[in-house]
Each structure stands twice: as C-alpha cells, then as structure tokens.
Design a protein around this motif. Sequence first.
Motif, short mmCIF file in Angstrom:
data_model
loop_
_atom_site.label_atom_id
_atom_site.label_comp_id
_atom_site.label_asym_id
_atom_site.label_seq_id
_atom_site.Cartn_x
_atom_site.Cartn_y
_atom_site.Cartn_z
N VAL A 1 -10.86 32.73 -46.60
CA VAL A 1 -12.31 32.60 -46.49
C VAL A 1 -12.70 31.27 -45.86
N THR A 2 -12.12 30.18 -46.36
CA THR A 2 -12.51 28.87 -45.83
C THR A 2 -12.08 28.68 -44.39
N GLY A 3 -11.10 29.46 -43.94
CA GLY A 3 -10.70 29.37 -42.55
C GLY A 3 -11.75 29.89 -41.59
N LEU A 4 -12.73 30.61 -42.11
CA LEU A 4 -13.79 31.17 -41.27
C LEU A 4 -14.99 30.25 -41.15
N VAL A 5 -14.99 29.13 -41.87
CA VAL A 5 -16.18 28.28 -41.89
C VAL A 5 -15.81 26.84 -41.53
N ASP A 6 -16.82 26.12 -41.14
CA ASP A 6 -16.69 24.69 -40.89
C ASP A 6 -16.98 23.96 -42.20
N PRO A 7 -16.01 23.21 -42.74
CA PRO A 7 -16.25 22.51 -44.01
C PRO A 7 -17.50 21.64 -43.97
N GLY A 8 -17.84 21.15 -42.80
CA GLY A 8 -19.03 20.32 -42.70
C GLY A 8 -20.30 21.04 -43.07
N SER A 9 -20.35 22.36 -42.80
CA SER A 9 -21.55 23.14 -43.09
C SER A 9 -21.54 23.74 -44.49
N CYS A 10 -20.36 23.84 -45.09
CA CYS A 10 -20.24 24.46 -46.42
C CYS A 10 -19.57 23.52 -47.41
N ALA A 11 -19.63 22.23 -47.14
CA ALA A 11 -18.86 21.28 -47.93
C ALA A 11 -19.18 21.32 -49.41
N SER A 12 -20.43 21.59 -49.75
CA SER A 12 -20.84 21.53 -51.16
C SER A 12 -21.31 22.86 -51.71
N SER A 13 -21.19 23.94 -50.94
CA SER A 13 -21.78 25.21 -51.37
C SER A 13 -20.76 26.24 -51.85
N ILE A 14 -19.46 25.88 -51.88
CA ILE A 14 -18.44 26.81 -52.33
C ILE A 14 -17.84 26.30 -53.64
N ASP A 15 -17.96 27.10 -54.68
CA ASP A 15 -17.34 26.79 -55.96
C ASP A 15 -16.02 27.57 -56.00
N PHE A 16 -14.90 26.85 -55.93
CA PHE A 16 -13.61 27.52 -55.78
C PHE A 16 -13.11 28.19 -57.05
N GLY A 17 -13.60 27.78 -58.19
CA GLY A 17 -13.41 28.54 -59.43
C GLY A 17 -12.01 28.64 -59.96
N LEU A 18 -11.12 27.71 -59.64
CA LEU A 18 -9.77 27.76 -60.19
C LEU A 18 -9.83 27.42 -61.68
N ASP A 19 -9.36 28.32 -62.50
CA ASP A 19 -9.43 28.15 -63.96
C ASP A 19 -8.13 28.63 -64.59
N PRO A 20 -7.04 27.88 -64.44
CA PRO A 20 -5.76 28.36 -64.96
C PRO A 20 -5.76 28.59 -66.46
N ILE A 21 -6.49 27.77 -67.21
CA ILE A 21 -6.51 27.97 -68.67
C ILE A 21 -7.24 29.26 -69.03
N GLY A 22 -8.35 29.54 -68.35
CA GLY A 22 -9.06 30.79 -68.61
C GLY A 22 -8.25 32.01 -68.22
N VAL A 23 -7.55 31.93 -67.10
CA VAL A 23 -6.70 33.05 -66.67
C VAL A 23 -5.54 33.25 -67.64
N MET A 24 -4.95 32.15 -68.11
CA MET A 24 -3.86 32.26 -69.08
C MET A 24 -4.36 32.87 -70.38
#
Length: 477
Positions: free
Chosen positions: A143-166
């Motif tokens: 997904v991030t390969g399709l966008v310019d980080p400069g335009s989406c730098a603060s609008s993507i919450d990546f949501g990695l939650d290893p404790i919740g998944v475990m």
Amino acid sequence: MTDPDIPLSGAYTAWWAEVERTLNGAGCDTLVSRSDDDLPIGPLYPAGRALPVWRDTRQPCHVVQHVDHPDLTIANGLALDDLDGGASGLALVLAGAPAAQGFGVEIADATDATSLLAGIRLDAITVRFEVATVTPPLAWDAVTGLVDPGSCASSIDFGLDPIGVMAHAGGMPQAWGSLARSTAQAVATIRQKGFVSPVLRADGRPHHAAGATDAQELAAVLATGVAYLRAIEDDGPSLEDARMALSFTLSVDADEFLSLTKLRAMRRLWASLETACGLTPRPIALHAETATRMLTRRDPWTNLLRNGLACSAALLGGADSVSVLPHTSALGLPDGFARRLARTMPLVLMQEADLGRVDDPAAGSGAFEALTDQLSHDAWRLFQTIEQEGGMVAALASGAWQERIETARQQRQSDLMAGTRCVVGTTAFTTADETPVAVLPVSRRDRIDPLPIEATRFVPLTARRETAFFDQQGGAQ
C-alpha cells in the motif's frame, strides 16, 4: 445515601433530604446503581472541577469504514461508495485480524493493493490497518508503495499490535524479547520511509470483546502501551519519539455514559503516565469503535439504537475517529445498505446534531468528572497490578488476565439469565415477526495463522457476543 465515594454537602445534602422523604423509608441507596466495575452511579452529583483532557481539537472526528470484503474488486466498490457517502477514512481489515470477524482482505503485493485502492486518493483520507500478524504485514509495503510519504506522512495508522494479535491467537510465536526488537525495528523502518504517523496500536477491542469491564479494558491498553514504549526506547529512540509511534483504540457500547467516561479516562490516564515518565502530556490519537459483543442476531434493527448510543459516546467523549460496525455484523458481511446506515449515523450526529462542536461537553459535570476520576483510579490500580505481574505479556502468558476477564463476562451472563440485565429484542420485548435483514453471500472463515511448534501457548481472548446463549436457545420472553 451513604456511599462515601459520592460527597454530600450544602444544598446537595438538602436535596437528598427532600428525596429521602419521598422514598417511604426505602433509603437513598436504592437510587444508586453500580457499574460492572462496581463504581457507584448516583442520580445527582455536586458540581465537578473541569480538568484538561489533552485532545487535539483542530480536526473533526473522522468517520472510518471497514474495508473487509474478500473480493478486492467488490471491496473497492464498497469503499468508494463509503467515501462518496461521507466517510473520511478507511480501515483496511486484513484477513485473520482480530477485527476481521472471519472476513477481511488479502494484500500480498502491489497488484492487490492497486485493485483494492483504485480511484481512492490516500492523501485525502485517513487510513487504518487492521493487521493479523505480530510482525509487519506485506500489505504495508504494497500500500505505501503506491503513495508519496510526503503527502500521507501523518494520515496512515499502521496498526501493528503484536500483543493484541497474540492475545487473540492464544500464544507467542517466539519470546517477547525477540518480538519486541522486531516491533522496534518496524517503527524505525516506517520512520526511515518518511512516515511520521503511528505505527503501533494499543488496542482494547480484543479485551472488551472477550468480556472485559471498562477498567479492565483501560488497564490492558495502558499496559500494552507501556510495553511498546519500552520496546521502542530499548532500540535507541528517545521516550519523546517513542510515544509518537503509538495510537490507541477503545470499544464503545450502548452504556453511553460509561463509554463517554472511558474515553475521557483514557486520555487522562495516559497523560498521567507521560508525566510519571518525565514527559509533558500531549494529545494521543484515540479511535473508538462500536462494540462487537453488544450486537444481536435476533431483531438486529435494535442494533441501530445501540450503535447510536455508542457513537454518541464516542463523539461526546472526544474520539479522534470512529467506526460504527453495521447493525447486521453479527449475522454476516454487511451489504451496502447496512454500511450506509453505519457511516451516516456519525455524520448526522456531527453535522446535524452538532455533537462534535464542543471540545469536551462533559467537562465540569459533577457526574462525569466523578465517574472519570473513579474509573481512572480503578484502571490505574489494575494497571499497576499487571505491571507487578511482569507486564501485559506475562499476564496473558500466565492466564491470570484471561481469568479476570472471564469472571467479569460470567457475571454479566448471570445477570442476563436472572433478568437483572436485559437486551431489548433478545431477552426482553421479543417479536415473533422480525423484519429480515440482508447480508452479503460470503462465508466466514475464522483464520488464525498457526503457531510454530516451539511457540508459547496460552488461553486466547475469544470474542463472545453477550446474547449468543439466547440465540441458541431461541430467546427468552
């Protein structure tokens, strides 16, 4: 009224004296109810003292819709309809994620990402990932390969939650020390790409869905957040930088007052924790989602009312973004009509009822300030207990945390069975001629990635709807 947690003084005492005369000896205590955490809830409170809630009020609350249809082309069409209909954010729910509920999308490469996001301007919306693994998913890069980080730098919450998944899977694929290092490296990788938005998520939904009380959910989120702070700081970044990598998610349900209180308490608790760490408190990114466990299969139209109360609590409680699960979610994958009602609900409440115009409408209310203080106190005490047990991972591995949540769930179940708690349409005021609802013809596939042989296993946090027993029994009158 004799409860010491609710003070009596002056005109307040005089009011109670008048009330007591009308109760014919029943006693004022009969007007005080108790929450699942045994917090006293009175009918009247003295004026409260408004305290800051550390919320960024520059942006309106985002309306975030789940993208979870397994067919990428259909999922894209539903997402476009959501955005055209007023949603300002999308949650990309990956198959196997705790939030997927047996559905979810598969994004393995850039081709999949392109199909899913065709026609969607990621720089114009907020995006949340709902991930299914304890390590960064391939979908991140796709997904991030399709966008310019400069335009989406603060609008993507990546949501990695290893404790919740475990917690959802019931085990750790490897020792927490190794996972913590991988987690910190994931944060560093995202930062190197130019994204400054949250990478890790302290998520209360798996705990709430399994039966946690409000204080238990808050304590779990605090303990999870602290575990992530430690992991990042151990890898080198300062504590100041580490805290900016976190976002927070809580469930809201039909108990509007307590759900509102829980969101306010979350901000105050994390601010207290930051202060204890020597930091100046800053606003956190706080997302609210209507609870899965309150949704019913019988008379699902009543879920619209539950969602309305929960959504109101999210907006009044100061959530930065909200997801309303469609009223048919307990029955299957929602169709376009159900999705429309779900996204329109917060829009009406914000744009027509103006619920989002006041920064903290509960500020200074004797009731809400007292409840916020009480809930914060209980959650903090429970958080300290978790820390004394070795932290959130250790509490899960020992099974102690699951036992606490199960005790709370069984108490609510007993109350439903006894009739002291009711769910309209399922345990009370049932109807024999329900108007049917439609769901999409997609089967659930409860997929959880298998754990390796050497994994540490423990009791999983299993999502349970509160009315599941009554569905099996055909309901109660």
